[in-house]
Design an enzyme around this catalytic site. Structure first.
Site, PDB file in Angstrom:
ATOM      1  N   ARG A   1      96.467  42.322  98.198  1.00  0.00           N
ATOM      2  CA  ARG A   1      95.851  42.206  96.873  1.00  0.00           C
ATOM      3  C   ARG A   1      94.930  43.392  96.604  1.00  0.00           C
ATOM      4  O   ARG A   1      94.749  43.820  95.475  1.00  0.00           O
ATOM      5  CB  ARG A   1      95.097  40.876  96.744  1.00  0.00           C
ATOM      6  CG  ARG A   1      94.409  40.685  95.425  1.00  0.00           C
ATOM      7  CD  ARG A   1      94.328  39.224  94.956  1.00  0.00           C
ATOM      8  NE  ARG A   1      94.037  38.247  95.997  1.00  0.00           N
ATOM      9  CZ  ARG A   1      92.839  38.075  96.569  1.00  0.00           C
ATOM     10  NH1 ARG A   1      91.809  38.811  96.232  1.00  0.00           N
ATOM     11  NH2 ARG A   1      92.681  37.138  97.500  1.00  0.00           N
TER      12      ARG A   1
ATOM     13  N   TYR B   1      98.170  46.289  68.447  1.00  0.00           N
ATOM     14  CA  TYR B   1      99.233  45.508  69.079  1.00  0.00           C
ATOM     15  C   TYR B   1      98.917  44.010  68.988  1.00  0.00           C
ATOM     16  O   TYR B   1      97.770  43.602  69.225  1.00  0.00           O
ATOM     17  CB  TYR B   1      99.359  45.951  70.543  1.00  0.00           C
ATOM     18  CG  TYR B   1     100.280  45.128  71.380  1.00  0.00           C
ATOM     19  CD1 TYR B   1     101.651  45.140  71.160  1.00  0.00           C
ATOM     20  CD2 TYR B   1      99.790  44.331  72.411  1.00  0.00           C
ATOM     21  CE1 TYR B   1     102.503  44.371  71.928  1.00  0.00           C
ATOM     22  CE2 TYR B   1     100.641  43.561  73.186  1.00  0.00           C
ATOM     23  CZ  TYR B   1     101.997  43.583  72.944  1.00  0.00           C
ATOM     24  OH  TYR B   1     102.833  42.823  73.706  1.00  0.00           O
TER      25      TYR B   1
ATOM     26  N   ASP C   1      94.543  53.054  73.974  1.00  0.00           N
ATOM     27  CA  ASP C   1      95.834  52.487  74.354  1.00  0.00           C
ATOM     28  C   ASP C   1      96.876  53.572  74.074  1.00  0.00           C
ATOM     29  O   ASP C   1      97.246  53.810  72.925  1.00  0.00           O
ATOM     30  CB  ASP C   1      96.103  51.213  73.540  1.00  0.00           C
ATOM     31  CG  ASP C   1      97.393  50.510  73.983  1.00  0.00           C
ATOM     32  OD1 ASP C   1      98.279  51.195  74.534  1.00  0.00           O
ATOM     33  OD2 ASP C   1      97.510  49.293  73.757  1.00  0.00           O
TER      34      ASP C   1
ATOM     35  N   LYS D   1     106.689  49.842  78.912  1.00  0.00           N
ATOM     36  CA  LYS D   1     107.342  50.553  77.810  1.00  0.00           C
ATOM     37  C   LYS D   1     107.879  51.908  78.297  1.00  0.00           C
ATOM     38  O   LYS D   1     108.710  51.934  79.173  1.00  0.00           O
ATOM     39  CB  LYS D   1     106.354  50.678  76.650  1.00  0.00           C
ATOM     40  CG  LYS D   1     105.584  49.372  76.346  1.00  0.00           C
ATOM     41  CD  LYS D   1     106.442  48.257  75.819  1.00  0.00           C
ATOM     42  CE  LYS D   1     105.735  46.899  75.787  1.00  0.00           C
ATOM     43  NZ  LYS D   1     104.467  46.825  75.092  1.00  0.00           N
TER      44      LYS D   1
HETATM   45  C1  LIG Z   1     103.357  46.014  75.058  1.00  0.00           C
HETATM   46  C2  LIG Z   1     102.037  46.563  74.710  1.00  0.00           C
HETATM   47  C3  LIG Z   1     100.871  46.074  75.327  1.00  0.00           C
HETATM   48  C4  LIG Z   1     100.888  44.931  76.324  1.00  0.00           C
HETATM   49  O1  LIG Z   1     101.572  45.260  77.489  1.00  0.00           O
HETATM   50  P1  LIG Z   1     102.414  44.204  78.385  1.00  0.00           P
HETATM   51  O2  LIG Z   1     102.960  45.064  79.465  1.00  0.00           O
HETATM   52  O3  LIG Z   1     103.441  43.585  77.499  1.00  0.00           O
HETATM   53  O4  LIG Z   1     101.431  43.207  78.890  1.00  0.00           O
HETATM   54  C5  LIG Z   1      99.669  46.658  74.967  1.00  0.00           C
HETATM   55  N1  LIG Z   1      99.614  47.650  74.055  1.00  0.00           N
HETATM   56  C6  LIG Z   1     100.702  48.131  73.434  1.00  0.00           C
HETATM   57  C7  LIG Z   1     100.570  49.220  72.429  1.00  0.00           C
HETATM   58  C8  LIG Z   1     101.952  47.598  73.742  1.00  0.00           C
HETATM   59  O5  LIG Z   1     103.035  48.073  73.107  1.00  0.00           O
END
Ligand SMILES: *Cc1c(COP(=O)(O)O)cnc(C)c1O
Length: 387
Positions: A45, A97, A168, A193
């Protein structure tokens, strides 16, 4: 080493005993601590070599000493939000998001107030970042309208009032945008992504330079336990090696599709930072090395018919993978946000969001055009049938 070389080499040294050119996947959850072994790892962990290899690469891509990976982008967001003191204020991009918005909804019980602001608007941005603000949460390009916020200007303003800036960077990727170099303290990724890039592994990451921040974030992750598994880290790292190549093709495809949408009679407004009439085109040119792989637009026909009518574009949420995807944010990724708020921000029911993959652009344009034409026929008939 330069960026494209780091992608392939960082965290990938050959193994001393076996000679593997790809490091093995370390599945052990605990590490031998007999006195003769100078072990630095204790428990999975807290530490894992496969995870650390991925983290060293993600850190190097932003010339940062630290990166921490998580079991999802949301887990990374929760970790960084643990830095916001109870009773203080967070300023966030308003076009954010959907999952981030839902997460922010839970902050009220810590007495944290969230102020949603159009950070692409310099006046509103500067008025909102006041001394009671502990953190500024920047999404740029925004989702789904692809507005651009000026990270350097936000960071300068935030540093005047002592607020942390979290960007982000999921949409832009470190290939295109380097938030830390622009003055932000933390880059956040949903590695699900573009970073992993194949729609087959969830993950999140934080990249930052400050060692005091590292102590706190590492402690948070260790006690809350939202770590990615070794196989997930391996898959993410495998995907990461081709990020530059994939992203270049995805961005080129986005430019081609955006140009064809601009000429389509079935389309209203097109949102794409690469168009010279995009409201923050100049900021995009200044702070990004590309215009990204996302395009959104107002479709004049029946959106549901379009959603069901494409063959190549998958009708699905998420983004950044080798396969192109098409989504209707109002009813899919952003459905948790109250409808009035969405409409006020311009996220209408007919807003279509595209994530471009690496297919041939002419096939993508043909597929989209055919589906849009079909949706127009349905729409016109529906309209004509009404009394
Ligand atoms: C998908 C996404 C998230 C969240 O990520 P997960 O891996 O689905 O938990 C946060 N910010 C943006 C811009 C995203 O596209």
């Amino acid at each position: 080493m330069r960026f494209d070389t780091l992608l392939v080499h960082e965290g990938q040294s050959s193994q001393p005993v076996t000679g593997d050119v790809v490091p093995p996947i370390h599945v052990a959850t605990t590490f031998d601590r007999s006195p003769q072994d100078p072990v630095t790892r204790f428990y999975g962990r807290g530490e894992n070599p496969t995870r650390e290899a991925l983290e060293s690469c993600l850190a190097a891509l932003e010339d940062a000493p630290f990166a921490l990976t998580f079991s999802s982008g949301q887990a990374a967001a929760v970790a960084v939000l643990s830095l916001v003191p109870p009773g203080s204020k967070l300023v966030s991009s308003d076009d954010v998001y959907g999952g981030t918005y839902e997460l922010f909804q839970t902050l009220g019980r810590f007495g944290i107030e969230v102020d949603y602001v159009d950070l692409a608007d310099p006046e509103r941005r500067d008025a909102a970042i006041t001394p009671d603000v502990a953190m500024v949460w920047v999404e740029t390009p925004t989702n789904p309208l692809l507005r651009i916020a000026d990270i350097a200007a936000i960071s300068a303003r935030a540093s005047d009032v002592g607020a942390l800036v979290v960007v982000d960077n999921t949409f832009a990727t470190p290939v295109s945008q380097q938030p830390l170099a622009l003055g932000a303290q933390v880059s956040l990724y949903s590695t699900t992504k573009f970073i992993a890039g194949h729609s087959d592994v969830l993950g999140g990451a934080l990249v930052y330079r400050d060692s005091a921040l590292h102590e706190r974030l590492l402690a948070h992750r260790s006690v809350t336990g939202a770590v990615p598994g070794a196989l997930d880290c391996y898959l993410t790292h495998r995907g990461l090696k081709t990020l530059s190549l994939r992203f270049a093709r995805q961005c080129a495809n986005a430019a081609s599709v955006a140009a064809s949408l601009g000429e389509s009679p079935f389309v209203g407004a097109v949102h794409y930072p690469g168009h010279s009439d995009h409201p923050q085109h100049d900021v995009a040119v200044r702070q990004m090395s590309s215009h990204g792989a996302m395009v959104s637009f107002a479709y004049l026909g029946d959106p549901e018919t379009l959603l069901g009518g494409t063959r190549l574009f998958g009708a699905a949420v998420s983004l950044g993978a080798v396969r192109s995807l098409l989504a209707l944010p109002a009813s899919m990724s952003h459905r948790a946000i109250p409808r009035d708020d969405l409409l006020r921000r311009g996220v209408t029911d007919n807003l279509v969001r595209l994530s471009l993959g690496i297919e041939h652009p002419a096939d993508l344009i043909d597929d989209l055009s055919a589906a849009m034409r079909a949706g127009m026929r349905g729409h016109a008939r529906e309209g004509a049938d009404r009394p």
